[in-house]
Design a protein around this motif. Structure first.
Motif, mmCIF file in Angstrom:
data_model
loop_
_atom_site.group_PDB
_atom_site.id
_atom_site.type_symbol
_atom_site.label_atom_id
_atom_site.label_comp_id
_atom_site.label_asym_id
_atom_site.label_seq_id
_atom_site.Cartn_x
_atom_site.Cartn_y
_atom_site.Cartn_z
ATOM 1 N N SER A 150 0.842 -1.197 0.000
ATOM 2 C CA SER A 150 0.000 0.000 0.000
ATOM 3 C C SER A 150 0.878 1.249 0.000
ATOM 4 O O SER A 150 1.900 1.299 0.671
ATOM 5 C CB SER A 150 -0.938 -0.016 1.213
ATOM 6 N N LEU A 151 0.475 2.232 -0.820
ATOM 7 C CA LEU A 151 1.278 3.452 -1.017
ATOM 8 C C LEU A 151 2.728 3.101 -1.356
ATOM 9 O O LEU A 151 3.663 3.772 -0.930
ATOM 10 C CB LEU A 151 1.208 4.347 0.219
ATOM 11 N N TYR A 152 2.899 2.078 -2.155
ATOM 12 C CA TYR A 152 4.214 1.521 -2.487
ATOM 13 C C TYR A 152 5.156 2.569 -3.068
ATOM 14 O O TYR A 152 6.325 2.660 -2.697
ATOM 15 C CB TYR A 152 4.011 0.379 -3.486
ATOM 16 N N THR A 153 4.663 3.391 -4.010
ATOM 17 C CA THR A 153 5.522 4.311 -4.746
ATOM 18 C C THR A 153 5.551 5.704 -4.125
ATOM 19 O O THR A 153 6.289 6.564 -4.600
ATOM 20 C CB THR A 153 5.039 4.412 -6.213
ATOM 21 N N ASN A 154 4.772 5.935 -3.105
ATOM 22 C CA ASN A 154 4.690 7.294 -2.547
ATOM 23 C C ASN A 154 6.086 7.821 -2.206
ATOM 24 O O ASN A 154 6.850 7.191 -1.485
ATOM 25 C CB ASN A 154 3.828 7.292 -1.289
ATOM 26 N N SER A 155 6.404 9.014 -2.722
ATOM 27 C CA SER A 155 7.715 9.615 -2.451
ATOM 28 C C SER A 155 7.575 10.804 -1.513
ATOM 29 O O SER A 155 7.968 10.735 -0.350
ATOM 30 C CB SER A 155 8.412 10.012 -3.749
ATOM 31 N N PRO A 169 -1.129 2.222 -5.040
ATOM 32 C CA PRO A 169 0.227 1.702 -5.238
ATOM 33 C C PRO A 169 1.123 2.603 -6.064
ATOM 34 O O PRO A 169 2.349 2.551 -5.934
ATOM 35 C CB PRO A 169 -0.011 0.373 -5.950
ATOM 36 N N ASN A 170 0.538 3.447 -6.946
ATOM 37 C CA ASN A 170 1.343 4.256 -7.856
ATOM 38 C C ASN A 170 1.404 5.723 -7.464
ATOM 39 O O ASN A 170 2.023 6.524 -8.171
ATOM 40 C CB ASN A 170 0.784 4.129 -9.284
ATOM 41 N N ASN A 171 0.751 6.077 -6.359
ATOM 42 C CA ASN A 171 0.808 7.473 -5.941
ATOM 43 C C ASN A 171 2.243 7.865 -5.608
ATOM 44 O O ASN A 171 2.933 7.191 -4.845
ATOM 45 C CB ASN A 171 -0.066 7.695 -4.712
ATOM 46 N N SER A 172 2.695 8.979 -6.184
ATOM 47 C CA SER A 172 4.054 9.437 -5.956
ATOM 48 C C SER A 172 4.094 10.775 -5.240
ATOM 49 O O SER A 172 4.689 10.902 -4.173
ATOM 50 C CB SER A 172 4.803 9.543 -7.290
ATOM 51 N N LEU A 173 3.447 11.785 -5.835
ATOM 52 C CA LEU A 173 3.478 13.135 -5.276
ATOM 53 C C LEU A 173 2.129 13.572 -4.706
ATOM 54 O O LEU A 173 2.050 14.612 -4.046
ATOM 55 C CB LEU A 173 3.910 14.139 -6.363
ATOM 56 N N GLY A 174 1.089 12.803 -4.990
ATOM 57 C CA GLY A 174 -0.252 13.187 -4.562
ATOM 58 C C GLY A 174 -0.420 13.196 -3.059
ATOM 59 O O GLY A 174 0.196 12.405 -2.346
ATOM 60 N N SER A 175 -1.266 14.104 -2.571
ATOM 61 C CA SER A 175 -1.490 14.254 -1.136
ATOM 62 C C SER A 175 -2.978 14.258 -0.820
ATOM 63 O O SER A 175 -3.827 14.443 -1.700
ATOM 64 C CB SER A 175 -0.863 15.561 -0.641
#
Length: 304
Positions: A150-155, A169-175
Motif C-alpha cells: 500500500s502506497l508503495y511508490t509514494n515519495s 500503489p502508484n501514488n508518488s506526489l499526490g497528497s
C-alpha cells in the motif's frame, strides 16, 4: 563455572550469567559487541552490530543484526535484521521486520511493521506503514498505509491514507488521498484529495478531488457512486430506492433553502433529458393515485 557442553544441577536462584554489581552486561562476537543490557540510558540490544556502541541516546531497543547500528538518537525500537540501520538523529521510531525503515536518517515518530516497510524513508516523519513493502519509497509526512504494497511508490506525498493490499500503489506526489479496499486508486499518481472506496475503485482515475464508491468498477461511468468535491457534484450510476419503514414519514423530501426574494425561481428538483427532446423526469403512479402531487403556497402560480 559454565561448561560449554552444558551444566547440570543448576539452581536459578544461585546460578546465572550476569553481574552482581551495578555494571552493564555485554555480549561479544569476534570481540565486537553483540548484546547489551544497559541501566543508565535504558538501552538494550541483541545481534551482531546492533545498536551503535558510541551512541549517547536513551531508551533504545535493537534486536537483530545491524539494527540501529548508526543510531545516536533516543526512543527508537528496531526489531529485525537491518531495521533502522541508517538512523542517526531520528527519534521515537518503531521498525519491526527485516529492513524496515532501513534508510531512515532523521525521520521521527514513524512506525513501520513488515518486511521492507518504509525501507527508503530518510527524513519523512509521522508515517505509519503496516504490511510488507508498505510505503516502500516514502519520504513524505503523515501517511498511513495498511496492507501489502500500500502506497508503495509514494515519495513526497503527504497526508494520504491507504487501507488494503496494493491500495494507492502508484501514488508518488499526490497528497490528501484516502483509499480503502484492494487495489483502490491504482491510477492515481499525482492526484490530490481523492476518496476511493471499494475493490479496484477509481482504477482509471488520474485527477483530483474525486469520489468513487464501487466494487470492481474503475471508471466514473460504471462506478456505483461518483462525485467531484470541487464542483460539489454527486452522481449515482445505478438505481436509487428510498423507502421509509414508518408510514407517517415521507419516502423522499427535497427542501430548497434561500434568502427571501433572492433566487426564488430556483427549483428544488430539476430534471433534464440530455439526449433528445423528451421527458426529463418520468413518474408513474399506482393504485389509482397520481404519481406526483404538487402544492403551491402563497400568491405564486402553480405549474404542472
Amino acid at each position: 563455572d559454565w561448561n560449554t557442553k552444558g551444566n547440570a544441577g543448576t539452581d536459578t536462584s544461585k546460578n546465572f550469567i550476569g553481574t552482581t554489581d551495578d555494571v552493564d552486561l555485554v555480549f561479544k562476537r569476534n570481540n565486537l559487541r553483540a548484546g547489551l543490557i544497559n541501566q543508565s540510558n535504558s538501552n538494550t540490544s541483541w545481534g551482531a552490530n546492533a545498536l551503535n556502541p558510541a551512541s549517547a541516546g536513551f531508551f533504545n531497543t535493537a534486536i537483530g543484526g545491524n539494527a540501529l547500528s548508526l543510531n545516536n538518537a533516543s526512543g527508537n525500537t528496531a526489531t529485525g535484521a537491518f531495521a533502522l540501520e541508517s538512523n542517526v538523529n531520528g527519534t521515537e521510531n518503531t521498525a519491526i521486520g527485516a529492513f524496515a525503515l532501513e534508510s531512515n536518517v532523521t525521520g521521527t515518530e514513524n512506525t513501520a511493521i513488515g518486511n521492507t516497510a518504509m525501507i527508503n524513508n530518510k527524513a519523512g516523519s509521522n508515517n505509519t506503514a503496516n504490511g510488507s513493502q508498505a510505503l516502500r519509497y516514502n519520504d513524505g509526512l503523515n501517511n498511513t498505509a495498511m496492507g501489502w504494497a500500500s502506497l508503495y511508490t509514494n515519495s513526497t506525498g503527504n497526508n494520504n491514507t491507504a487501507i488494503g493490499a496494493n491500495s494507492l500503489p502508484n501514488n508518488s506526489l499526490g497528497s490528501d488521498n484516502t483509499a480503502i479496499g484492494y487495489n483502490t486508486g491504482s491510477g492515481i499518481i499525482n492526484g490530490i484529495g481523492n476518496v476511493l472506496i471499494g475493490n479496484n475503485a477509481g482504477g482509471a482515475e488520474q485527477g483530483s478531488n474525486k469520489l468513487y464508491i464501487s466494487n470492481s468498477a474503475t471508471d466514473n461511468n460504471s462506478t456505483l457512486i461518483y462525485g467531484e468535491f470541487d464542483n460539489k457534484l454527486l452522481r449515482s450510476n445505478g438505481r436509487m430506492e428510498i423507502n421509509s419503514d414508518n408510514i407517517l414519514n415521507d419516502g423522499l423530501r427535497v427542501i430548497k433553502n434561500y434568502v427571501v426574494a433572492t433566487n426564488k425561481n430556483l427549483v428544488a428538483v430539476y430534471g433534464e433529458n440530455a439526449v433528445d427532446d423528451n421527458w426529463g423526469i418520468g413518474v408513474m403512479g399506482k393504485g389509482g393515485r397520481v404519481g406526483v402531487q404538487g402544492m403551491s403556497q402563497g400568491a405564486g402560480n402553480s405549474l404542472t
